[in-house]
Design an enzyme around this catalytic site. Structure first.
Site, PDB file in Angstrom:
ATOM      1  N   GLU A 197       0.839  -1.215   0.000  1.00  0.00           N
ATOM      2  CA  GLU A 197       0.000   0.000   0.000  1.00  0.00           C
ATOM      3  C   GLU A 197       0.864   1.251   0.000  1.00  0.00           C
ATOM      4  O   GLU A 197       0.533   2.258  -0.619  1.00  0.00           O
ATOM      5  CB  GLU A 197      -0.936   0.023   1.212  1.00  0.00           C
ATOM      6  CG  GLU A 197      -1.928  -1.125   1.265  1.00  0.00           C
ATOM      7  CD  GLU A 197      -2.813  -1.206   0.041  1.00  0.00           C
ATOM      8  OE1 GLU A 197      -3.205  -0.167  -0.503  1.00  0.00           O
ATOM      9  OE2 GLU A 197      -3.095  -2.354  -0.388  1.00  0.00           O
TER      10      GLU A 197
ATOM     11  N   TRP B 177       1.900   1.751  -3.411  1.00  0.00           N
ATOM     12  CA  TRP B 177       0.813   2.385  -4.201  1.00  0.00           C
ATOM     13  C   TRP B 177       0.935   3.911  -4.119  1.00  0.00           C
ATOM     14  O   TRP B 177       0.752   4.624  -5.093  1.00  0.00           O
ATOM     15  CB  TRP B 177      -0.567   1.997  -3.640  1.00  0.00           C
ATOM     16  CG  TRP B 177      -1.207   0.832  -4.335  1.00  0.00           C
ATOM     17  CD1 TRP B 177      -1.298  -0.428  -3.851  1.00  0.00           C
ATOM     18  CD2 TRP B 177      -1.859   0.836  -5.624  1.00  0.00           C
ATOM     19  NE1 TRP B 177      -1.969  -1.221  -4.760  1.00  0.00           N
ATOM     20  CE2 TRP B 177      -2.325  -0.468  -5.842  1.00  0.00           C
ATOM     21  CE3 TRP B 177      -2.098   1.804  -6.597  1.00  0.00           C
ATOM     22  CZ2 TRP B 177      -3.015  -0.835  -7.008  1.00  0.00           C
ATOM     23  CZ3 TRP B 177      -2.778   1.443  -7.758  1.00  0.00           C
ATOM     24  CH2 TRP B 177      -3.226   0.141  -7.960  1.00  0.00           C
TER      25      TRP B 177
ATOM     26  N   TRP C  41     -21.243  13.660 -18.125  1.00  0.00           N
ATOM     27  CA  TRP C  41     -21.592  13.535 -16.701  1.00  0.00           C
ATOM     28  C   TRP C  41     -22.911  14.243 -16.440  1.00  0.00           C
ATOM     29  O   TRP C  41     -23.200  15.267 -17.067  1.00  0.00           O
ATOM     30  CB  TRP C  41     -20.499  14.147 -15.817  1.00  0.00           C
ATOM     31  CG  TRP C  41     -19.135  13.573 -16.027  1.00  0.00           C
ATOM     32  CD1 TRP C  41     -18.075  14.176 -16.635  1.00  0.00           C
ATOM     33  CD2 TRP C  41     -18.666  12.277 -15.628  1.00  0.00           C
ATOM     34  NE1 TRP C  41     -16.984  13.337 -16.640  1.00  0.00           N
ATOM     35  CE2 TRP C  41     -17.323  12.159 -16.027  1.00  0.00           C
ATOM     36  CE3 TRP C  41     -19.253  11.186 -14.975  1.00  0.00           C
ATOM     37  CZ2 TRP C  41     -16.548  11.023 -15.796  1.00  0.00           C
ATOM     38  CZ3 TRP C  41     -18.481  10.050 -14.740  1.00  0.00           C
ATOM     39  CH2 TRP C  41     -17.153   9.977 -15.157  1.00  0.00           C
TER      40      TRP C  41
ATOM     41  N   ASN D 115     -10.500   2.990   3.587  1.00  0.00           N
ATOM     42  CA  ASN D 115     -10.227   2.827   2.150  1.00  0.00           C
ATOM     43  C   ASN D 115     -11.347   2.106   1.404  1.00  0.00           C
ATOM     44  O   ASN D 115     -11.728   2.496   0.306  1.00  0.00           O
ATOM     45  CB  ASN D 115      -8.908   2.083   1.955  1.00  0.00           C
ATOM     46  CG  ASN D 115      -8.578   1.901   0.491  1.00  0.00           C
ATOM     47  OD1 ASN D 115      -8.462   2.880  -0.248  1.00  0.00           O
ATOM     48  ND2 ASN D 115      -8.463   0.660   0.052  1.00  0.00           N
TER      49      ASN D 115
ATOM     50  N   TRP E  51     -16.049  12.960 -11.639  1.00  0.00           N
ATOM     51  CA  TRP E  51     -15.133  12.567 -10.568  1.00  0.00           C
ATOM     52  C   TRP E  51     -14.417  13.762  -9.947  1.00  0.00           C
ATOM     53  O   TRP E  51     -14.040  13.745  -8.780  1.00  0.00           O
ATOM     54  CB  TRP E  51     -14.108  11.546 -11.082  1.00  0.00           C
ATOM     55  CG  TRP E  51     -13.329  12.016 -12.289  1.00  0.00           C
ATOM     56  CD1 TRP E  51     -13.714  11.904 -13.593  1.00  0.00           C
ATOM     57  CD2 TRP E  51     -12.060  12.677 -12.307  1.00  0.00           C
ATOM     58  NE1 TRP E  51     -12.765  12.457 -14.423  1.00  0.00           N
ATOM     59  CE2 TRP E  51     -11.729  12.934 -13.662  1.00  0.00           C
ATOM     60  CE3 TRP E  51     -11.167  13.074 -11.320  1.00  0.00           C
ATOM     61  CZ2 TRP E  51     -10.552  13.575 -14.046  1.00  0.00           C
ATOM     62  CZ3 TRP E  51      -9.986  13.703 -11.701  1.00  0.00           C
ATOM     63  CH2 TRP E  51      -9.698  13.955 -13.047  1.00  0.00           C
TER      64      TRP E  51
ATOM     65  N   TRP F  28      -9.716   8.533  -7.045  1.00  0.00           N
ATOM     66  CA  TRP F  28     -10.935   8.937  -7.768  1.00  0.00           C
ATOM     67  C   TRP F  28     -10.886   8.484  -9.221  1.00  0.00           C
ATOM     68  O   TRP F  28     -11.885   8.019  -9.769  1.00  0.00           O
ATOM     69  CB  TRP F  28     -11.166  10.456  -7.656  1.00  0.00           C
ATOM     70  CG  TRP F  28     -11.902  10.764  -6.390  1.00  0.00           C
ATOM     71  CD1 TRP F  28     -11.349  11.085  -5.192  1.00  0.00           C
ATOM     72  CD2 TRP F  28     -13.316  10.698  -6.179  1.00  0.00           C
ATOM     73  NE1 TRP F  28     -12.340  11.230  -4.252  1.00  0.00           N
ATOM     74  CE2 TRP F  28     -13.552  11.011  -4.817  1.00  0.00           C
ATOM     75  CE3 TRP F  28     -14.412  10.418  -6.994  1.00  0.00           C
ATOM     76  CZ2 TRP F  28     -14.848  11.038  -4.266  1.00  0.00           C
ATOM     77  CZ3 TRP F  28     -15.694  10.447  -6.445  1.00  0.00           C
ATOM     78  CH2 TRP F  28     -15.906  10.749  -5.105  1.00  0.00           C
TER      79      TRP F  28
HETATM   80  C1  LIG Z   1     -11.365   7.753  -3.809  1.00  0.00           C
HETATM   81  C2  LIG Z   1     -10.125   7.625  -2.970  1.00  0.00           C
HETATM   82  C3  LIG Z   1      -9.525   8.764  -2.435  1.00  0.00           C
HETATM   83  C4  LIG Z   1      -8.359   8.665  -1.650  1.00  0.00           C
HETATM   84  N1  LIG Z   1      -7.774   9.811  -1.158  1.00  0.00           N
HETATM   85  C5  LIG Z   1      -6.624   9.723  -0.433  1.00  0.00           C
HETATM   86  C6  LIG Z   1      -5.986  10.892   0.073  1.00  0.00           C
HETATM   87  O1  LIG Z   1      -6.419  12.027  -0.153  1.00  0.00           O
HETATM   88  N2  LIG Z   1      -4.866  10.736   0.841  1.00  0.00           N
HETATM   89  C7  LIG Z   1      -4.337   9.488   1.108  1.00  0.00           C
HETATM   90  O2  LIG Z   1      -3.327   9.401   1.807  1.00  0.00           O
HETATM   91  N3  LIG Z   1      -4.904   8.377   0.608  1.00  0.00           N
HETATM   92  C8  LIG Z   1      -6.031   8.451  -0.133  1.00  0.00           C
HETATM   93  N4  LIG Z   1      -6.621   7.301  -0.608  1.00  0.00           N
HETATM   94  C9  LIG Z   1      -5.946   6.003  -0.382  1.00  0.00           C
HETATM   95  C10 LIG Z   1      -6.367   5.256   0.894  1.00  0.00           C
HETATM   96  O3  LIG Z   1      -7.760   5.203   0.996  1.00  0.00           O
HETATM   97  C11 LIG Z   1      -5.796   5.868   2.174  1.00  0.00           C
HETATM   98  O4  LIG Z   1      -4.411   6.084   2.013  1.00  0.00           O
HETATM   99  C12 LIG Z   1      -5.992   4.949   3.375  1.00  0.00           C
HETATM  100  O5  LIG Z   1      -7.363   4.707   3.572  1.00  0.00           O
HETATM  101  C13 LIG Z   1      -5.385   5.599   4.605  1.00  0.00           C
HETATM  102  O6  LIG Z   1      -5.630   4.836   5.748  1.00  0.00           O
HETATM  103  P1  LIG Z   1      -4.460   4.112   6.525  1.00  0.00           P
HETATM  104  O7  LIG Z   1      -3.383   5.078   6.822  1.00  0.00           O
HETATM  105  O8  LIG Z   1      -5.084   3.393   7.676  1.00  0.00           O
HETATM  106  O9  LIG Z   1      -3.954   3.091   5.438  1.00  0.00           O
HETATM  107  P2  LIG Z   1      -3.177   1.696   5.530  1.00  0.00           P
HETATM  108  O10 LIG Z   1      -4.078   0.663   4.958  1.00  0.00           O
HETATM  109  O11 LIG Z   1      -2.628   1.448   6.880  1.00  0.00           O
HETATM  110  O12 LIG Z   1      -1.997   1.887   4.475  1.00  0.00           O
HETATM  111  C14 LIG Z   1      -0.752   2.488   4.832  1.00  0.00           C
HETATM  112  C15 LIG Z   1      -0.469   3.685   3.947  1.00  0.00           C
HETATM  113  O13 LIG Z   1      -0.359   3.289   2.582  1.00  0.00           O
HETATM  114  C16 LIG Z   1      -0.855   4.324   1.738  1.00  0.00           C
HETATM  115  N5  LIG Z   1      -2.014   3.826   0.987  1.00  0.00           N
HETATM  116  C17 LIG Z   1      -2.912   2.902   1.379  1.00  0.00           C
HETATM  117  N6  LIG Z   1      -3.804   2.674   0.395  1.00  0.00           N
HETATM  118  C18 LIG Z   1      -3.474   3.486  -0.628  1.00  0.00           C
HETATM  119  C19 LIG Z   1      -4.018   3.717  -1.918  1.00  0.00           C
HETATM  120  N7  LIG Z   1      -5.077   3.053  -2.378  1.00  0.00           N
HETATM  121  N8  LIG Z   1      -3.429   4.646  -2.696  1.00  0.00           N
HETATM  122  C20 LIG Z   1      -2.347   5.328  -2.281  1.00  0.00           C
HETATM  123  N9  LIG Z   1      -1.782   5.146  -1.061  1.00  0.00           N
HETATM  124  C21 LIG Z   1      -2.331   4.235  -0.256  1.00  0.00           C
HETATM  125  C22 LIG Z   1      -1.303   5.452   2.634  1.00  0.00           C
HETATM  126  O14 LIG Z   1      -0.264   6.401   2.738  1.00  0.00           O
HETATM  127  C23 LIG Z   1      -1.546   4.744   3.952  1.00  0.00           C
HETATM  128  O15 LIG Z   1      -1.433   5.595   5.069  1.00  0.00           O
HETATM  129  C24 LIG Z   1      -7.790   7.386  -1.400  1.00  0.00           C
HETATM  130  C25 LIG Z   1      -8.418   6.245  -1.934  1.00  0.00           C
HETATM  131  C26 LIG Z   1      -9.567   6.354  -2.699  1.00  0.00           C
HETATM  132  C27 LIG Z   1     -10.204   5.111  -3.251  1.00  0.00           C
END
Ligand SMILES: Cc1cc2nc3c(=O)[nH]c(=O)nc-3n(C[C@H](O)[C@H](O)[C@H](O)COP(=O)(O)OP(=O)(O)OC[C@H]3O[C@@H](n4cnc5c(N)ncnc54)[C@H](O)[C@@H]3O)c2cc1C
Length: 474
Positions: A278, A281, A310, A345, A363, A386
């Protein structure tokens, strides 16, 4: 005697901070600066809760820097256009020889930094920049054809193939040779109290961030693969706000995760591997932002989707923004964000897909709404998320793969506990009905009727994508 300036931006920490270490290494006396621009903050749709979190973190950073003999001074500037002049004027007034900072990769930020280098040069001040947000500089990893990656799995494969453990070498913060006689002053920062989110959920500072990371790695990461999709289980790290402002570095996260997994990326504990994925990612989306500047210009990654028609319904948007669409899992996700500044997420994906497919709304409106409310708002991850959900982006969900919010709700919140937590109107609804909107039942529960029909809206979305493809000759 060399005098250095560390320009703090999205790296508000001492740990794993190459710009700070370089300044301490090269200079006898060091000052630190933070430059805030309200109009830029608003132009980037950054939220009030993130602003409050930023200020709280700057207060902690100021104290930590003072212990090193480094004063932190905050100034305001009108915009990124005026910033380079303000930075160079401050630096020359303070007789700075050398400025140091860690790179940011947004288009506006890159242009701002180029102009800053020039403005400093005119005053005979050197500048040096470093990478702290990524393991590989964006654009460094390329496909076999020498092109930037646009699909995650091969990107990650190359990321691992090229990896060497010394990429995660983290220097201990160095000692300063001479404390600065200047006093810290961050009073220029106007404190904005957000009125909706309880900031106590997000304690400020590096120590709080490290505690959160350690707690997650000790107690939760090993079951992350199984629990990461259940919003009611607090099974993810919730470190995203700390990464977004750089209170914690991604290298530190990867390093601490790897230590628990015999330094393996692909074998060993599944939860740790998945969690590190993640973080990669996050790096992937930074690469997309760097290699495909169109995504920073409000354009979709997939060109043909620019002609999607849209819809724009004021009533539907109003219901969505308030978490009152009549689809409990969608509304619970939105209400989580409005009350916590953060959304799980799985829910971000469900909500974004509902908005762009079932509601068939642009979006970019959803992307903006998230930025305006998230404490972890991060342009590249938010844009990537998004665009993934709306099938306009790189490596996206195929346009015909549309989540059914009812099935998602049954799968990921089977007991309805999460829904009940965020939608108190539904607290007495039996589990069997909690996921499925039913007009009569929900009306009596003071909960709105569904704003749309799932089946019809699904067909409408697929048709809109087909029309756009046809128009582009795909
Ligand atoms: C529509 C949408 C909008 C989002 N907007 C943001 C945003 O503005 N800022 C943001 O940090 N993340 C965003 N994410 C990605 C993700 O949802 C969050 O990073 C995650 O929910 C953060 O929670 P956590 O720290 O507990 O994640 P964990 O599951 O503990 O993951 C650890 C870290 O990995 C990174 N990560 C995890 N999933 C993703 C992902 N899909 N894409 C990129 N990085 C990821 C984050 O930095 C996160 O803190 C978005 C996802 C979607 C689908």
């Amino acid at each position: 005697m060399a005098k250095g300036l560390v320009w703090f931006r999205t790296d508000l920490r001492l740990d794993d901070n190459p710009a700070l270490n370089a300044a301490l290494n090269k200079c006898q006396e060091v000052l630190a600066i933070y430059i805030f621009s309200h109009s830029q903050w608003d132009a980037h749709n950054e939220s009030n809760i993130k602003h409050e979190f930023l200020i709280n973190n700057l207060i902690v950073l100021k104290e930590s820097l003072e212990k090193l003999g480094i004063p932190l001074i905050a100034i305001n500037t009108e915009s990124y256009k005026t910033l380079p002049i303000d930075l160079s004027s401050f630096s020359s007034e303070q007789k700075i020889d050398h400025a140091f900072w860690n790179n940011e990769f947004g288009l506006n930020e890159i242009n701002r930094d180029l102009a800053s280098v020039e403005a400093l040069k005119k005053k005979n001040i050197e500048s040096s920049s470093f990478d702290d947000q990524v393991v590989y500089e964006p654009g460094f990893l390329k496909t076999g054809q020498g092109k930037p990656f646009s699909v995650f799995t091969p990107f990650k494969r190359r990321w691992i193939e090229n990896f060497e453990m010394n990429f995660l070498d983290i220097e201990e913060p160095l000692e300063l040779k001479k404390s600065s006689p200047i006093r810290s002053d961050i009073s220029a920062l106007k404190f904005v109290k957000n009125n909706s989110v309880n900031i106590d959920l997000w304690p400020a500072g590096e120590d709080a961030a490290r505690d959160r990371l350690e707690n997650f790695l000790q107690l939760k990461v090993k079951s992350y693969s199984e629990s990461r999709n259940s919003p009611i289980i607090d099974g993810t790290s919730r470190i995203s706000p700390y990464l977004a402002l750089g209170i914690l570095s991604p290298k530190r996260c990867i390093l601490e995760g790897l230590k628990l997994n015999n330094f393996e990326f692909t074998s060993g504990n599944k939860g740790i591997c998945k969690w590190i994925d993640e973080i990669v990612w996050r790096e992937f989306y930074r690469n997309i932002m760097h290699s495909f500047p169109k995504v920073s210009k409000n354009l979709p990654f997939q060109d043909y989707t620019a002609s999607i028609q849209w819809r724009h319904s004021k009533e539907e948007l109003k219901a969505f923004y308030a978490g009152k669409t009549g689809f409990p899992i969608v509304d619970a996700g939105i209400r989580q964000m409005l009350s916590e500044g953060w959304m799980h997420n799985r829910l971000r994906m469900i909500v974004a897909m509902f908005f762009t497919k079932n509601m068939l709304h642009d979006w970019r409106l959803g992307e903006k709404f998230f930025m305006q409310h998230l404490i972890d708002g991060d342009f590249s991850s938010n844009n990537g998320g998004w665009q993934w959900s709306s099938s306009t982006g790189t490596d996206s969900a195929p346009y015909f793969r549309i989540f059914n919010p009812i099935t998602q709700s049954q799968n990921f919140d089977p007991s309805g506990e999460f829904i009940k937590k965020f939608i108190p109107e539904l607290k007495d609804i039996p589990i069997a009905q909690i996921h499925q909107p039913k007009d009569d039942l929900f009306l009596s529960a003071d909960y709105p009727s569904p704003i749309l029909d799932l089946k019809e809206s699904r067909i409408r979305a697929i048709q809109a994508f087909k029309d756009a493809r046809e128009e582009s000759g795909i």
